[in-house]
Design a protein around this motif. Structure first.
Motif, PDB file in Angstrom:
ATOM      1  N   PRO A 304      -0.780  -3.788   0.740  1.00  0.00           N
ATOM      2  CA  PRO A 304      -0.226  -2.434   0.850  1.00  0.00           C
ATOM      3  C   PRO A 304       1.049  -2.395   1.700  1.00  0.00           C
ATOM      4  CG  PRO A 304      -2.604  -2.371   1.105  1.00  0.00           C
ATOM      5  CD  PRO A 304      -2.227  -3.815   0.956  1.00  0.00           C
ATOM      6  N   THR A 305       2.024  -1.703   1.209  1.00  0.00           N
ATOM      7  CA  THR A 305       3.357  -1.458   1.817  1.00  0.00           C
ATOM      8  C   THR A 305       4.302  -2.666   1.805  1.00  0.00           C
ATOM      9  OG1 THR A 305       2.894  -2.010   4.150  1.00  0.00           O
ATOM     10  CG2 THR A 305       2.355   0.249   3.458  1.00  0.00           C
ATOM     11  N   GLU A 306       3.899  -3.789   1.205  1.00  0.00           N
ATOM     12  CA  GLU A 306       4.781  -4.974   1.202  1.00  0.00           C
ATOM     13  C   GLU A 306       6.080  -4.657   0.448  1.00  0.00           C
ATOM     14  OE1 GLU A 306       3.890  -9.574   0.278  1.00  0.00           O
ATOM     15  OE2 GLU A 306       4.250  -8.422  -1.558  1.00  0.00           O
ATOM     16  N   THR A 307       7.225  -4.846   1.108  1.00  0.00           N
ATOM     17  CA  THR A 307       8.509  -4.579   0.451  1.00  0.00           C
ATOM     18  C   THR A 307       8.998  -5.842  -0.257  1.00  0.00           C
ATOM     19  OG1 THR A 307       9.802  -5.314   2.344  1.00  0.00           O
ATOM     20  CG2 THR A 307       9.181  -2.966   2.311  1.00  0.00           C
ATOM     21  N   GLU A 308      10.023  -5.672  -1.091  1.00  0.00           N
ATOM     22  CA  GLU A 308      10.633  -6.818  -1.779  1.00  0.00           C
ATOM     23  C   GLU A 308      11.114  -7.856  -0.747  1.00  0.00           C
ATOM     24  OE1 GLU A 308      10.970  -8.027  -4.789  1.00  0.00           O
ATOM     25  OE2 GLU A 308      12.555  -9.509  -4.354  1.00  0.00           O
ATOM     26  N   GLU A 309      11.750  -7.375   0.338  1.00  0.00           N
ATOM     27  CA  GLU A 309      12.266  -8.308   1.353  1.00  0.00           C
ATOM     28  C   GLU A 309      11.112  -9.072   2.006  1.00  0.00           C
ATOM     29  OE1 GLU A 309      13.242  -5.034   1.179  1.00  0.00           O
ATOM     30  OE2 GLU A 309      15.084  -5.659   0.136  1.00  0.00           O
ATOM     31  N   MET A 342      -5.778   1.738   3.527  1.00  0.00           N
ATOM     32  CA  MET A 342      -4.347   1.878   3.821  1.00  0.00           C
ATOM     33  C   MET A 342      -3.592   2.548   2.679  1.00  0.00           C
ATOM     34  SD  MET A 342      -3.392  -1.776   5.544  1.00  0.00           S
ATOM     35  CE  MET A 342      -4.270  -2.365   6.992  1.00  0.00           C
ATOM     36  N   GLU A 343      -2.532   3.263   3.059  1.00  0.00           N
ATOM     37  CA  GLU A 343      -1.669   3.850   2.035  1.00  0.00           C
ATOM     38  C   GLU A 343      -0.648   2.804   1.599  1.00  0.00           C
ATOM     39  OE1 GLU A 343      -0.317   7.702   3.216  1.00  0.00           O
ATOM     40  OE2 GLU A 343      -2.451   8.280   3.081  1.00  0.00           O
ATOM     41  N   GLY A 344       0.106   3.134   0.540  1.00  0.00           N
ATOM     42  CA  GLY A 344       1.204   2.253   0.151  1.00  0.00           C
ATOM     43  C   GLY A 344       0.791   1.160  -0.808  1.00  0.00           C
ATOM     44  N   ARG A 345      -0.160   1.497  -1.706  1.00  0.00           N
ATOM     45  CA  ARG A 345      -0.548   0.500  -2.726  1.00  0.00           C
ATOM     46  C   ARG A 345       0.657   0.095  -3.568  1.00  0.00           C
ATOM     47  NH1 ARG A 345      -6.131   1.328  -4.064  1.00  0.00           N
ATOM     48  NH2 ARG A 345      -7.061   1.042  -2.018  1.00  0.00           N
ATOM     49  N   ILE A 346       0.720  -1.157  -3.920  1.00  0.00           N
ATOM     50  CA  ILE A 346       1.817  -1.679  -4.744  1.00  0.00           C
ATOM     51  C   ILE A 346       1.378  -1.617  -6.207  1.00  0.00           C
ATOM     52  CG2 ILE A 346       3.286  -3.718  -5.148  1.00  0.00           C
ATOM     53  CD1 ILE A 346       3.588  -2.465  -2.316  1.00  0.00           C
ATOM     54  N   SER A 347       2.298  -1.205  -7.090  1.00  0.00           N
ATOM     55  CA  SER A 347       1.909  -1.059  -8.498  1.00  0.00           C
ATOM     56  C   SER A 347       1.571  -2.416  -9.118  1.00  0.00           C
ATOM     57  CB  SER A 347       3.057  -0.417  -9.285  1.00  0.00           C
ATOM     58  OG  SER A 347       4.094  -1.367  -9.432  1.00  0.00           O
TER      59      SER A 347
END
Ligand code: 5AD
Ligand code: SF4
Length: 435
Positions: A304-309, A342-347
């Protein structure tokens, strides 16, 4: 009467299935046979990711017909999924034909559960936590010339994505004396590779004996065998352990050190208790002392919340830590764990793209490292014959599989071979001599 065991998941489960086989034999089941011919079918399940559970659900469901056709067939479901909070109810509702359900802490009881089944319609037994460190089961080993030996059970780390602490309970160490006795017996029986098993072997403790001390004791057992251990948690991986690895030739210079992510922010959210830099320091420590050592790892994408960077930091870690290979996973939410809230699930789309790129990046390391082997001589411990390829196979000390042809059966022997070709983690070549 014969049995069939279906195993999902990790080495811990594979070894536990050997114990289940031992228990079944002690109560009169003779041998393992194909599923359709068995009088008892035992599912040893895993719940670490959703797809492991879905596999088990599918295969258990497919037995409905067989159960109806075959009077007296016993179906038992055990392991991590059975131990998962609330899962027994789901199993019972979905599959009313299951005869026995037993948790991860109830293995030692299996014989008595089978006995109880004779007079009860359905038997369910789950303990909250493990009661004894010894389960008393004599494993019926199927992995010769390799043998697994448990040193700890359970886990206290509570990484936020992981269900293991909930289904395997608090960490408990077996006594060093009992472990040493088991290893001595195995070496005497002719086993040539011993793998010490625990969710986090580095936190092993029996009185004054910690993991480096235990490893040293096991490495000092006389005999011609290789010694491995898994899994090491980076936060507990120490200079003392490296020193023991360096001192004893029997200990393979092969370390499974799950990194999980290359991003310090994600590692913090995962409750891993190390930073990217600290992880790389441990890698450097090992390589400084033992330059030929190889590291394998586990990596999770789309936490959850992992960004591309942040994902790209995992890609760059693969290169910087120079992993020989890696098990790569898409994050799978597990009910009851912290990360599942946690919020921010990745598609799914982004997750699939990331795992594809990560696998390509890891494969590139594997290919580059394997190619260096072409032309070299290696020593493999022959473990099997591959019918499809018509070749014997065995691992070299740094974990790659070597394939070769031989007129004589060499299973259980150390075989020298010259590598002529590499493909992924597999090396092909010609046998030179045996010792
Ligand atoms: N989702 C994805 N991978 C997971 N693992 C553990 N839990 C999860 C999860 N919820 C992975 C970790 C661990 C390995 C055994 O399985 O990488 O090291
Ligand atoms: Fe799970 Fe973390 Fe324990 Fe490994 S150390 S079993 S990932 S909680």
């Amino acid at each position: 009467m014969n049995y069939h065991i279906v195993t999902y998941g990790c080495q811990m489960n594979l070894h536990e299935s050997e114990k289940i086989a031992g228990i079944l034999r002690s109560v009169g089941y003779e041998k393992e046979v194909p599923l359709e011919e068995a009088d008892i079918i035992v599912f040893n399940t895993c719940c670490i990711r959703e797809n492991a559970e879905n596999h088990a659900f599918g295969n258990i469901g497919a037995l409905k017909k067989l159960k109806r056709q075959k009077k007296g067939l016993i179906i038992a479901v055990g392991g991590c999924m059975a131990q998962e909070p609330g899962k027994v109810k789901v199993l019972q509702e979905k599959f009313p034909f299951i005869d026995i359900i037993f948790g991860t802490h109830n293995l030692a009881e299996l014989a008595s559960l089978i006995e109880r089944k004779k007079s009860e319609k359905r038997v369910v037994s789950l303990y909250e936590d493990r009661r004894e460190t010894e389960d008393g089961a004599q494993p019926c080993r199927t992995s010769y010339p390799n043998a697994w030996v448990n040193i700890t059970y359970g886990c206290n780390n509570f990484c936020t994505y992981c269900i293991v602490p909930y289904v395997r309970g608090r960490e408990k160490s077996r006594s060093a004396a009992v472990i040493l006795d088991e290893v001595r017996g195995l070496v005497k029986e002719g086993y040539k590779e011993i793998t010490l098993l625990g969710q986090n072997v580095n936190s092993y403790r029996d009185g004054d004996v910690d993991f480096p001390a235990l490893l040293e004791m096991v490495a000092s057992v006389e005999g011609n065998f290789r010694l491995r251990f898994m899994t090491s948690h980076p936060k507990d991986f120490s200079a003392r352990l490296v020193a023991v690895m360096k001192k004893h030739d029997k200990i393979l210079n092969l370390l499974h050190l799950p990194a999980q992510s290359g991003s310090t922010r994600i590692l913090r959210l995962m409750n891993r208790r190390y930073t990217r830099e600290e992880y790389l320091e441990k890698v450097a420590l090992l390589k400084r002392e033992i330059p030929e050592a190889e590291i394998t790892t586990d990596l999770i994408v789309a936490f959850p919340t992992e960004t591309e960077e942040e994902f790209e930091e995992t890609l760059s870690l693969v290169k910087e830590a120079d992993f020989a290979s890696a098990f790569t996973f898409i994050y799978s939410p597990r009910t009851g764990t912290e990360a599942a809230k946690m919020e921010g699930r990745i598609s799914d789309e982004v997750a699939k793209d990331r795992i594809t790129r990560l696998v390509a990046c890891v494969n590139e390391n594997t290919r580059r490292k394997s190619e260096k082997y072409v032309g070299r001589e290696i020593e493999v411990l022959c473990e099997d014959f591959d019918e499809k390829r018509g070749l014997y196979l065995g691992r070299e000390p740094l974990g790659r599989m070597g394939y070769f042809s031989s007129d004589t059966n060499c299973i259980g022997e150390f075989v020298r071979m010259k590598v002529t070709r590499a493909n992924g983690v597999s090396l092909y070549g010609d046998k030179i001599e045996t010792r």
